[in-house]
Write an enzyme that holds these catalytic residues in place. Sequence first.
Site, PDB file in Angstrom:
ATOM      1  N   GLY A 172       1.558   4.766  12.924  1.00 40.08           N
ATOM      2  CA  GLY A 172       2.203   3.527  13.381  1.00 40.08           C
ATOM      3  C   GLY A 172       1.588   3.013  14.669  1.00 40.08           C
ATOM      4  O   GLY A 172       1.364   1.802  14.832  1.00 40.08           O
TER       5      GLY A 172
ATOM      6  N   CYS B 159      13.210  10.896   7.306  1.00 39.85           N
ATOM      7  CA  CYS B 159      13.024  10.533   8.716  1.00 39.85           C
ATOM      8  C   CYS B 159      14.310  10.726   9.509  1.00 39.85           C
ATOM      9  O   CYS B 159      14.273  10.998  10.700  1.00 39.85           O
ATOM     10  CB  CYS B 159      12.568   9.083   8.801  1.00 39.85           C
ATOM     11  SG  CYS B 159      13.658   7.946   7.932  1.00 39.85           S
TER      12      CYS B 159
ATOM     13  N   THR C 134       4.532   8.511  13.272  1.00 42.94           N
ATOM     14  CA  THR C 134       4.403   7.785  14.545  1.00 42.94           C
ATOM     15  C   THR C 134       2.944   7.560  14.927  1.00 42.94           C
ATOM     16  O   THR C 134       2.575   6.471  15.383  1.00 42.94           O
ATOM     17  CB  THR C 134       5.173   8.541  15.650  1.00 42.94           C
ATOM     18  OG1 THR C 134       6.559   8.487  15.308  1.00 42.94           O
ATOM     19  CG2 THR C 134       4.972   7.909  17.017  1.00 42.94           C
TER      20      THR C 134
ATOM     21  N   GLY D 118       6.347   5.241   8.178  1.00 44.61           N
ATOM     22  CA  GLY D 118       5.495   6.423   8.113  1.00 44.61           C
ATOM     23  C   GLY D 118       5.509   7.158   9.438  1.00 44.61           C
ATOM     24  O   GLY D 118       6.436   7.004  10.237  1.00 44.61           O
TER      25      GLY D 118
ATOM     26  N   LYS E 212       0.890  -1.170   0.000  1.00 40.13           N
ATOM     27  CA  LYS E 212       0.000   0.000   0.000  1.00 40.13           C
ATOM     28  C   LYS E 212       0.925   1.216   0.000  1.00 40.13           C
ATOM     29  O   LYS E 212       1.391   1.658   1.044  1.00 40.13           O
ATOM     30  CB  LYS E 212      -0.866  -0.036   1.257  1.00 40.13           C
ATOM     31  CG  LYS E 212      -2.236   0.602   1.121  1.00 40.13           C
ATOM     32  CD  LYS E 212      -2.213   2.022   0.598  1.00 40.13           C
ATOM     33  CE  LYS E 212      -1.939   3.046   1.667  1.00 40.13           C
ATOM     34  NZ  LYS E 212      -1.706   4.407   1.147  1.00 40.13           N
TER      35      LYS E 212
ATOM     36  N   GLU F 189       8.790  16.648  14.866  1.00 39.85           N
ATOM     37  CA  GLU F 189       9.311  16.402  13.521  1.00 39.85           C
ATOM     38  C   GLU F 189       8.662  17.364  12.537  1.00 39.85           C
ATOM     39  O   GLU F 189       7.435  17.435  12.441  1.00 39.85           O
ATOM     40  CB  GLU F 189       9.007  14.962  13.104  1.00 39.85           C
ATOM     41  CG  GLU F 189       9.602  14.618  11.755  1.00 39.85           C
ATOM     42  CD  GLU F 189       9.280  13.204  11.320  1.00 39.85           C
ATOM     43  OE1 GLU F 189       8.112  12.796  11.430  1.00 39.85           O
ATOM     44  OE2 GLU F 189      10.198  12.508  10.858  1.00 39.85           O
TER      45      GLU F 189
ATOM     46  N   GLU G 102       8.820   1.691  11.186  1.00 49.36           N
ATOM     47  CA  GLU G 102       9.896   2.674  10.952  1.00 49.36           C
ATOM     48  C   GLU G 102       9.220   4.034  10.963  1.00 49.36           C
ATOM     49  O   GLU G 102       8.527   4.390  10.015  1.00 49.36           O
ATOM     50  CB  GLU G 102      10.570   2.432   9.594  1.00 49.36           C
ATOM     51  CG  GLU G 102      11.182   1.048   9.410  1.00 49.36           C
ATOM     52  CD  GLU G 102      12.468   0.862  10.191  1.00 49.36           C
ATOM     53  OE1 GLU G 102      12.920   1.811  10.860  1.00 49.36           O
ATOM     54  OE2 GLU G 102      12.999  -0.255  10.163  1.00 49.36           O
TER      55      GLU G 102
HETATM   56  P1  NAD Z   1       1.924   8.679   7.016  1.00 46.17           P
HETATM   57  O1  NAD Z   1       2.077   7.952   8.313  1.00 46.17           O
HETATM   58  O2  NAD Z   1       0.885   9.705   6.898  1.00 46.17           O
HETATM   59  O3  NAD Z   1       1.634   7.616   5.847  1.00 46.17           O
HETATM   60  C1  NAD Z   1       2.453   6.493   5.645  1.00 46.17           C
HETATM   61  C2  NAD Z   1       1.643   5.420   4.955  1.00 46.17           C
HETATM   62  O4  NAD Z   1       0.628   4.968   5.865  1.00 46.17           O
HETATM   63  C3  NAD Z   1       0.910   5.891   3.708  1.00 46.17           C
HETATM   64  O5  NAD Z   1       0.908   4.857   2.751  1.00 46.17           O
HETATM   65  C4  NAD Z   1      -0.484   6.147   4.225  1.00 46.17           C
HETATM   66  O6  NAD Z   1      -1.472   6.086   3.227  1.00 46.17           O
HETATM   67  C5  NAD Z   1      -0.627   5.005   5.221  1.00 46.17           C
HETATM   68  N1  NAD Z   1      -1.674   5.197   6.233  1.00 46.17           N
HETATM   69  C6  NAD Z   1      -2.162   6.371   6.706  1.00 46.17           C
HETATM   70  N2  NAD Z   1      -3.150   6.120   7.610  1.00 46.17           N
HETATM   71  C7  NAD Z   1      -3.262   4.784   7.721  1.00 46.17           C
HETATM   72  C8  NAD Z   1      -4.075   3.913   8.490  1.00 46.17           C
HETATM   73  N3  NAD Z   1      -4.999   4.386   9.338  1.00 46.17           N
HETATM   74  N4  NAD Z   1      -3.921   2.586   8.372  1.00 46.17           N
HETATM   75  C9  NAD Z   1      -2.986   2.085   7.538  1.00 46.17           C
HETATM   76  N5  NAD Z   1      -2.184   2.851   6.756  1.00 46.17           N
HETATM   77  C10 NAD Z   1      -2.314   4.187   6.855  1.00 46.17           C
HETATM   78  O7  NAD Z   1       3.379   9.248   6.671  1.00 46.17           O
HETATM   79  P2  NAD Z   1       3.820  10.141   5.437  1.00 46.17           P
HETATM   80  O8  NAD Z   1       3.327  11.529   5.635  1.00 46.17           O
HETATM   81  O9  NAD Z   1       3.482   9.447   4.155  1.00 46.17           O
HETATM   82  O10 NAD Z   1       5.410  10.090   5.602  1.00 46.17           O
HETATM   83  C11 NAD Z   1       6.101  10.891   6.487  1.00 46.17           C
HETATM   84  C12 NAD Z   1       6.399  10.160   7.778  1.00 46.17           C
HETATM   85  O11 NAD Z   1       7.093   8.945   7.503  1.00 46.17           O
HETATM   86  C13 NAD Z   1       7.338  10.957   8.667  1.00 46.17           C
HETATM   87  O12 NAD Z   1       6.900  10.917  10.008  1.00 46.17           O
HETATM   88  C14 NAD Z   1       8.669  10.236   8.536  1.00 46.17           C
HETATM   89  O13 NAD Z   1       9.546  10.406   9.604  1.00 46.17           O
HETATM   90  C15 NAD Z   1       8.223   8.827   8.366  1.00 46.17           C
HETATM   91  N6  NAD Z   1       9.288   8.037   7.747  1.00 46.17           N
HETATM   92  C16 NAD Z   1       9.995   7.160   8.534  1.00 46.17           C
HETATM   93  C17 NAD Z   1      11.049   6.431   7.986  1.00 46.17           C
HETATM   94  C18 NAD Z   1      11.845   5.448   8.828  1.00 46.17           C
HETATM   95  O14 NAD Z   1      12.505   4.608   8.252  1.00 46.17           O
HETATM   96  N7  NAD Z   1      11.816   5.554  10.134  1.00 46.17           N
HETATM   97  C19 NAD Z   1      11.365   6.578   6.630  1.00 46.17           C
HETATM   98  C20 NAD Z   1      10.633   7.478   5.869  1.00 46.17           C
HETATM   99  C21 NAD Z   1       9.586   8.204   6.432  1.00 46.17           C
END
Ligand code: NAD
Length: 490
Positions: free
Chosen positions: A232, A283, A229, A227, A174, A384, A249
């Site tokens: 997650g 991140c 926190t 994605g 996804k 962040e 992550e």
């Molecule tokens: P996000 O958490 O909004 O989305 C990440 C993914 O989760 C997307 O595919 C989104 O559609 C999906 N998602 C959203 N709500 C969901 C739900 N209720 N159930 C299941 N899936 C859902 O994050 P973003 O804005 O796309 O990315 C930025 C974030 O990602 C930042 O906080 C960044 O630090 C983090 N990130 C972490 C790492 C790491 O390795 N630690 C790497 C890259 C990005």
Amino acid sequence: MTERLHSFFAGRWRDASGPEYTTEYPHDGSAVASLNATTADDVHEAVEFAERARLQPAWAGLKPHERAGMLYRMAQGIRERAEDLARLQRLDNGKPVKECRALVASAAGTFQFFAAAAETWEDAVTPSRGDFLSMSVHEPLGVVGAITPWNSPIASEAQKIAPALAAGCAVLIKPAEITPRMALELARIAQQAGVPDGIVSVLPGKGSVAGDALVRHPLVKRIAFTGGTNVGLGIQRLAAEKLMPTSLELGGKSPTIVCADADLDHAVAGVLFGIFSSSGESCIAGSRAFVHQSVYEEFKRRLIEGVRRLKVGNPASEDTQMGPLVNLGHRASVERYVALGLEEGGRLLVGGQRPQGAAFEAGSYYLPTVIEGLPNHARMCQEEIFGPVLALLPWQDEADLLAQCNDNVYGLASGIWSRDYKTAWRIGRALEAGTVWINTYKLFSISTPFSGLKMSGYGQEKGRQGILHYTRQKSFYWGMNESPLPWAGQ
Ligand code: NAD
């Protein structure tokens, strides 16, 4: 021209059943592609098809070296299309083309690495404690889900698909709603490499719809999530209800420490790269720089000069160092954080605005920004931002420095600039961070595990052991004694 994309699930390229939506090029807001969003019903169909596909002899019957062969072919397929993939990645999230090439190369390396791991993996014959042979084998977990963000799609998707396939699982990806392209291309490359249909599926669309349905589905046995926190945490709560393992992550607010004895030219270059590459949409961005008081003013002078020299511009240009942010909404969020930092008492040293000129008008550009004068407990230093904003903080006492670095909910990465290996080791061991870079930053290797601490998540990606997260362990005892068991046989 807007390209029409199709999803790939339940064994074919097709339109998902949800509403049509369009993705945009962050450089100028132009439409890049249109596609239909995945619904919960689509997810159900996809998972059930994947479950059947993974049990077929065409996948379940493959020996590890045969699965490895497919992964090697995927690495090759990525390399053959490298320039095209880098272009498509750039159109999705606006990263400079050089960074996109590096992400594509890393994805190819990931498939190659897990191919090698798959065909050389050894299960254990455990030391016997009697007249029996004991052994422990690893079997594929089943159908697994991969949920990814928009900032480095091809790399974070490869890090989940490759170990999942190496272990013999079927994987449903996804991708972030706004960056579906790389996952779809990886599915195409998998198909061309001979991976049976249903083993790799792609479900673009909303996280709250497609992502949520994937997490909840009873046949999905693991979620690898990258994605934010908060998302997650929600996934972890749902996972608990079905005892499903996850890897998370998540976010970061990583400190970079410049010691009094640091090579300042290297440190300035490292801090600039650490926060402003990928426009800070990373991140692991080094978003808090702690600089020793004795070199603070000199470091600041060189840093500001360096920021002014950075090339902000069209991500298609070879010399661009910082492209646009991913979209206007995200830029507005970065701007709110800069305003907050100034309200909290911060002093703007450079940046703090959009670049001027016709070339920047339609895109979501923002200048690299440095703010000093804030305490570490200010919100701008704690939360962040995921953008090109650096907080500069002086330090004097090492114990106080460590307390400030660790005084944050996140624990993803960190950097240390010092010529003294003993200092670097001492500080590095005391930092609460999953990765410590010493006299370098953002260096990565697929052979080295990556994971956050604290609210940055848990559960490693990368590294040879990465395969194990996609397996369940089963133990066997083979009785070798010709007499009956003593209790039963008396
Ligand atoms: P996000 O958490 O909004 O989305 C990440 C993914 O989760 C997307 O595919 C989104 O559609 C999906 N998602 C959203 N709500 C969901 C739900 N209720 N159930 C299941 N899936 C859902 O994050 P973003 O804005 O796309 O990315 C930025 C974030 O990602 C930042 O906080 C960044 O630090 C983090 N990130 C972490 C790492 C790491 O390795 N630690 C790497 C890259 C990005």
